[in-house]
Design an enzyme around this catalytic site. Structure first.
Site, PDB file in Angstrom:
ATOM      1  N   CYS A 157       0.980  -1.309   0.288  1.00 45.69           N
ATOM      2  CA  CYS A 157      -0.162   0.129   0.027  1.00 45.69           C
ATOM      3  C   CYS A 157       0.420   1.609  -0.499  1.00 45.69           C
ATOM      4  O   CYS A 157       1.905   0.403  -0.229  1.00 45.69           O
ATOM      5  CB  CYS A 157      -0.923  -0.206   1.204  1.00 45.69           C
ATOM      6  N   HIS A 182       6.523  -7.086   7.531  1.00 45.18           N
ATOM      7  CA  HIS A 182       6.225  -9.064   7.638  1.00 45.18           C
ATOM      8  C   HIS A 182       7.209  -9.402   5.958  1.00 45.18           C
ATOM      9  O   HIS A 182       5.629  -9.874   5.812  1.00 45.18           O
ATOM     10  CB  HIS A 182       5.506  -8.895   8.164  1.00 45.18           C
ATOM     11  N   HIS A 229      -1.195  -4.310  18.328  1.00 47.88           N
ATOM     12  CA  HIS A 229      -1.076  -4.387  17.332  1.00 47.88           C
ATOM     13  C   HIS A 229       0.329  -2.953  17.915  1.00 47.88           C
ATOM     14  O   HIS A 229      -0.219  -2.146  18.283  1.00 47.88           O
ATOM     15  CB  HIS A 229      -1.262  -4.136  16.219  1.00 47.88           C
ATOM     16  N   GLU A 266       0.826  -0.345  15.421  1.00 41.81           N
ATOM     17  CA  GLU A 266       0.468   0.483  15.387  1.00 41.81           C
ATOM     18  C   GLU A 266      -0.951   1.135  16.642  1.00 41.81           C
ATOM     19  O   GLU A 266      -0.478   2.618  17.098  1.00 41.81           O
ATOM     20  CB  GLU A 266      -0.969   0.713  13.686  1.00 41.81           C
ATOM     21  N   THR A 296      -6.173   1.673  11.718  1.00 40.10           N
ATOM     22  CA  THR A 296      -6.500   2.180  10.389  1.00 40.10           C
ATOM     23  C   THR A 296      -6.569   1.009  10.045  1.00 40.10           C
ATOM     24  O   THR A 296      -7.530   1.127   8.345  1.00 40.10           O
ATOM     25  CB  THR A 296      -5.137   2.583   9.550  1.00 40.10           C
ATOM     26  N   SER A 312       1.482 -12.268   8.168  1.00 39.78           N
ATOM     27  CA  SER A 312       0.694 -10.716   7.671  1.00 39.78           C
ATOM     28  C   SER A 312      -0.755 -11.192   7.574  1.00 39.78           C
ATOM     29  O   SER A 312      -1.163 -12.142   7.099  1.00 39.78           O
ATOM     30  CB  SER A 312       1.227 -10.831   6.026  1.00 39.78           C
ATOM     31  N   SER A 313      -0.979 -10.677   9.279  1.00 42.27           N
ATOM     32  CA  SER A 313      -2.330 -10.315   9.045  1.00 42.27           C
ATOM     33  C   SER A 313      -3.238 -10.598   7.962  1.00 42.27           C
ATOM     34  O   SER A 313      -4.238 -10.741   7.879  1.00 42.27           O
ATOM     35  CB  SER A 313      -2.483 -10.160  10.568  1.00 42.27           C
ATOM     36  N   ASN A 314      -3.167  -9.637   7.202  1.00 38.89           N
ATOM     37  CA  ASN A 314      -3.982  -9.364   6.246  1.00 38.89           C
ATOM     38  C   ASN A 314      -3.822  -9.867   5.021  1.00 38.89           C
ATOM     39  O   ASN A 314      -4.868  -9.988   4.764  1.00 38.89           O
ATOM     40  CB  ASN A 314      -3.603  -7.744   5.781  1.00 38.89           C
ATOM     41  N   SER A 348       2.534  -6.840   2.503  1.00 37.57           N
ATOM     42  CA  SER A 348       4.183  -6.812   2.771  1.00 37.57           C
ATOM     43  C   SER A 348       4.599  -7.498   1.106  1.00 37.57           C
ATOM     44  O   SER A 348       5.471  -8.169   2.058  1.00 37.57           O
ATOM     45  CB  SER A 348       4.541  -6.963   3.553  1.00 37.57           C
TER      46      SER A 348
HETATM   47 FE1  F3S Z   1      -1.468   2.005   4.347  1.00 37.63          FE
HETATM   48 FE2  F3S Z   1      -1.130   3.248   5.960  1.00 37.63          FE
HETATM   49 FE3  F3S Z   1      -3.394   2.866   5.246  1.00 37.63          FE
HETATM   50  S1  F3S Z   1       0.388   1.708   6.216  1.00 37.63           S
HETATM   51  S2  F3S Z   1      -2.944   0.104   5.053  1.00 37.63           S
HETATM   52  S3  F3S Z   1      -1.523   3.196   3.775  1.00 37.63           S
HETATM   53  S4  F3S Z   1      -2.759   3.560   6.483  1.00 37.63           S
END
Ligand code: F3S
Length: 284
Positions: A12, A42, A127, A129, A167, A223-225, A267
């Site tokens: 991202c 990660h 986490h 963040e 986020t 990686s959780s996502n 990631s």
């Molecule tokens: Fe990536 Fe920033 Fe959104 S790290 S997931 S663009 S809050």
């Protein structure tokens, strides 16, 4: 064979910015040691590549003195304020690659603390963040992630409440928890700080997985996502494969399929996505 690659696959904006910052610092400061505060992402491949270029990962606050003569890069998750203060105290030079969307939450947390409001962060308390956000929120902020915690949240009556989100938190869950708090208290302001990058990636992935015979999800196992992407794909397409690199994938598994979808977590470097994509195209 038709191959559908998700446009949202891979880094991202915030992760790309942090990774690019590390390589740029390595390039520009050849006579100075570069550190990252925690692994920048990660992904073992990327970390190994950075290590080969001389970058060292600091595991925590206690490691900071090691970086006295170097440059420390703060990753996209951000850090608590005390880490920046500590680096200032030690005279350590640092580059802040906190994602601007996360930085915005730090600013809200600081301002609300100054106004005397009570910050509630909806997110995962362990986490990095969320730990970072809490570190900008004054003395007595709270983190919640379940309906039960929202029901039992106690905030002094004379304090206004400000609610923000991690986020990457799920929007429906966020709404549900906000409703619970709103029923109990009227003096709350809610700021939806969920970043759209995760949602867009999940929506596009679900759309592709619905249309293909097989789906390849690329990303680190931790990686959780990426795990979430795998679940979404598996629900829509039983023939879903979770791989970290091309080496994990046996192309024979695609022998009898006509359409393949490819997606990747936040990631996963482009290089790995391209390798997988090219090999699928070449082999069929
Ligand atoms: Fe990536 Fe920033 Fe959104 S790290 S997931 S663009 S809050």
């Amino acid at each position: 064979m038709k191959v559908l690659l998700a446009k949202t696959a891979g880094f991202c904006f915030g992760v790309k910015r942090a990774v690019d910052t590390v390589y740029q610092q390595v390039e520009e400061n050849k006579d100075c040691k570069i550190y990252t505060f925690g692994p920048i992402i990660h992904n073992d491949e990327v970390i190994k590549d950075m290590q080969a270029k001389g970058v060292t990962v600091l595991e925590g606050e206690e490691d900071l003195p090691k970086a006295k003569n170097g440059i420390v890069i703060i990753r996209s998750h951000g850090v608590p304020k005390r880490i920046c203060d500590r680096m200032d105290e030690l005279g350590i030079q640092y580059v802040d690659a906190t994602c601007p969307f996360v930085k915005k939450i730090h600013k809200i947390a600081m301002e609300k603390a100054e106004e005397g409001a009570f910050l509630v962060v909806i997110g995962n308390p362990v986490h990095p963040e969320v730990e970072g956000i809490m570190g900008w929120a004054g003395e007595d902020a709270a983190v919640i992630s379940t309906a039960e915690e929202a029901e039992h949240l106690t905030v002094p009556e004379d304090r206004k409440i400000c609610v923000v989100a991690q986020t990457t938190f799920n929007y429906n869950k966020f709404k549900e928890l906000v409703e619970i708090i709103s029923k109990r208290r009227y003096d709350i302001s809610v700021l939806n700080t969920i970043c759209s990058a995760t949602k867009e990636r999940q929506t596009e992935t679900a759309r592709i997985a619905d249309r293909v015979d097989a789906m390849i999800v690329i990303g680190d196992k931790r990686s959780s996502n990426t795990q979430k992407l795998f679940e979404i794909c598996k629900n829509a397409c039983n023939n879903t494969y979770y791989i970290q690199t091309l080496d994990d994938f046996d192309m024979n598994q695609l022998r009898s399929v006509e359409t393949v979808g490819i997606t990747a977590g936040a990631s996963t470097p482009n290089k790995i996505i391209e390798e997988v994509q090219n090999n699928v195209r070449i082999n069929f």
